[in-house]
Design a protein around this motif. Structure first.
Motif, short mmCIF file in Angstrom:
data_model
loop_
_atom_site.label_atom_id
_atom_site.label_comp_id
_atom_site.label_asym_id
_atom_site.label_seq_id
_atom_site.Cartn_x
_atom_site.Cartn_y
_atom_site.Cartn_z
N UNK A 18 0.77 -1.08 -0.22
CA UNK A 18 -0.02 -0.05 0.20
C UNK A 18 0.91 1.26 -0.05
N UNK A 19 0.52 2.31 -0.59
CA UNK A 19 1.35 3.34 -0.94
C UNK A 19 0.21 4.55 -0.75
N UNK A 20 0.48 5.39 0.41
CA UNK A 20 -0.29 6.77 0.69
C UNK A 20 0.73 7.89 0.92
N UNK A 21 0.20 8.85 0.40
CA UNK A 21 1.04 10.27 0.77
C UNK A 21 -0.08 11.29 1.40
N UNK A 22 0.16 11.77 2.29
CA UNK A 22 -0.63 12.90 3.09
C UNK A 22 0.17 13.63 3.86
N UNK A 23 0.18 14.96 3.74
CA UNK A 23 0.79 15.99 4.53
C UNK A 23 2.52 15.98 4.52
N UNK A 24 2.87 15.71 3.43
CA UNK A 24 4.29 15.47 3.26
C UNK A 24 4.90 14.04 3.79
N UNK A 25 4.02 13.13 4.04
CA UNK A 25 4.33 11.76 4.51
C UNK A 25 3.99 10.58 3.70
N UNK A 26 4.97 9.90 2.88
CA UNK A 26 4.64 8.87 2.22
C UNK A 26 4.87 7.62 3.35
N UNK A 27 3.67 6.86 3.17
CA UNK A 27 3.43 5.81 4.26
C UNK A 27 3.47 4.49 3.20
N UNK A 208 4.05 10.90 14.85
CA UNK A 208 4.49 12.57 15.43
C UNK A 208 5.89 12.66 14.72
N UNK A 209 6.78 11.44 14.88
CA UNK A 209 8.08 11.69 14.29
C UNK A 209 7.86 12.06 13.11
N UNK A 210 6.98 11.52 12.18
CA UNK A 210 7.04 11.41 10.45
C UNK A 210 6.77 13.14 10.49
N UNK A 211 5.78 13.68 11.22
CA UNK A 211 5.31 14.78 11.05
C UNK A 211 6.48 15.90 11.34
N UNK A 212 7.22 15.42 12.19
CA UNK A 212 8.49 16.44 12.83
C UNK A 212 9.43 16.32 11.53
N UNK A 213 9.68 15.14 10.96
CA UNK A 213 10.87 15.05 9.88
C UNK A 213 10.23 15.96 8.75
N UNK A 214 8.77 15.62 8.35
CA UNK A 214 8.35 16.36 7.15
C UNK A 214 8.49 17.83 7.26
N UNK A 215 8.57 18.59 8.49
CA UNK A 215 8.81 19.94 8.73
C UNK A 215 10.33 20.31 8.76
#
Ligand code: T3D
Length: 274
Positions: A18-27, A208-215
């Motif tokens: 599965x590959x999703x992108x939201x708010x600068x974070x690819x999962x 939380x970590x992903x949001x931090x790194x995305x910024x």
């Protein structure tokens, strides 16, 4: 634990991931839960395609890799046609060259930082995949298993490179030769991974970590990765030269200008990844 999702953010329709992108974070979720997300040829093909998307989509600022169901990844699917024992034994050197080697090299050179979110077991090439990420966060009940010696192989996918660098030769050798499961808390104590959380807090912590790194200033993060990985093969002088080159490049970047401006103006920086 992470489950397949079909929400509006999913950008590609794959079979094994599965590959999703939201708010600068690819999962990126390895998605063969019945087979503990073991790698198939199809999965490798899809991983290559997803990594291509990340390289070309500048809105993506961080990649999180995880597995669906009760495990992170059990390594190569031992029942995949790639492994089929016909009249002659398969050339698994080719599988390594064509699938695993490019996967690890692409992750190490990816234009964004990478996080492995590990729950359940990460075995064989699945353990190496996690270790190839910049930060590894595991739930308490997760474990890392160098399963290779049990089937007559060696830790591939970078295992013989990552393990001794992180935990030292004695522990790396013990893990590789004996193929005992290494529980997440011990992996953390040994310096193999960045963080262990309560199982129930894993997703929240990684989000939380992903949001931090995305910024954060993306280019500085990936040049840090490159410098860190180059260091073991460099003299101090070579490393200082590499650092100087990266500092020169970053010194001309918009994110450096923004970081300094934000400091001077006593405000939070708004990094763009440029
Ligand atoms: O081409 C090349 O080979 C080159 C590259 C090699 C890189 C490698 O990764 S080699 C190492 C391959 N991986 C392994 O040897 C690990 C094999 N799996 C295990 O040892 C165990 O499954 C685990 C310790 C990971 C987990 O054990 P457990 O008891 O929690 O689960 P399980 O019951 O063994 O597995 C659940 C299902 O997943 C089961 O299927 P079933 O019987 O319910 O239909 C099992 O067969 C399947 N599964 C788990 N790992 C693999 C797998 N199927 C195919 N390949 C696997 N690697």
């Amino acid at each position: 634990m992470p489950q397949p999702s079909n929400d509006k953010n999913q950008v590609k329709n794959y079979q094994n991931i599965l590959f999703e992108v939201a708010d600068g974070v690819a999962r990126l979720t390895l998605n063969r839960p019945d087979k503990l997300n073991s790698f198939t040829g199809t999965m490798h093909f899809e991983l290559r395609d997803a990594l291509d998307s990340i390289q070309s989509d500048k809105s993506i600022r961080v990649l999180v890799i995880t597995g669906a169901g009760r495990a992170f990844c059990a390594g190569q699917d031992l029942a995949d046609p790639d492994m089929a024992m016909g009249t002659t034994a398969p050339d698994i050197g080719n599988v390594v060259e064509q699938n695993y080697k490019p996967l690890i090299l692409r992750l190490q050179n990816l234009r964004v930082p990478t996080v492995a979110m590990v729950h359940g077991v990460a075995a064989g090439a699945g353990a190496s995949l996690a270790l190839a990420c910049d930060l590894v966060i595991a739930g308490k009940s997760a474990s890392f298993l160098q399963a290779f010696s049990k089937i007559g192989l060696i830790p591939d996918t970078g295992g013989t490179w990552f393990l001794p660098q992180r935990v030292g030769m004695a522990r790396a050798m013990g893990l590789a030769l004996l193929a005992d499961k290494l529980p997440a808390e011990k992996a953390f104590d040994w310096g193999l991974i960045w963080q262990v959380t309560e199982d129930a807090e894993l997703v929240t912590t990684v989000n939380k970590l992903a949001a931090q790194l995305a910024g954060m200033p993306t280019k500085a993060l990936v040049r840090t990765r490159a410098a860190m990985h180059a260091a073991p093969n460099h003299t101090l002088e070579q490393q200082l030269t590499m650092e100087g080159g990266f500092m020169r490049e970053l010194g001309w970047s918009p994110d450096f200008a923004e970081g300094v401006a934000a400091f001077m103006e006593k405000r939070a920086p708004r990094f763009t990844g440029e």
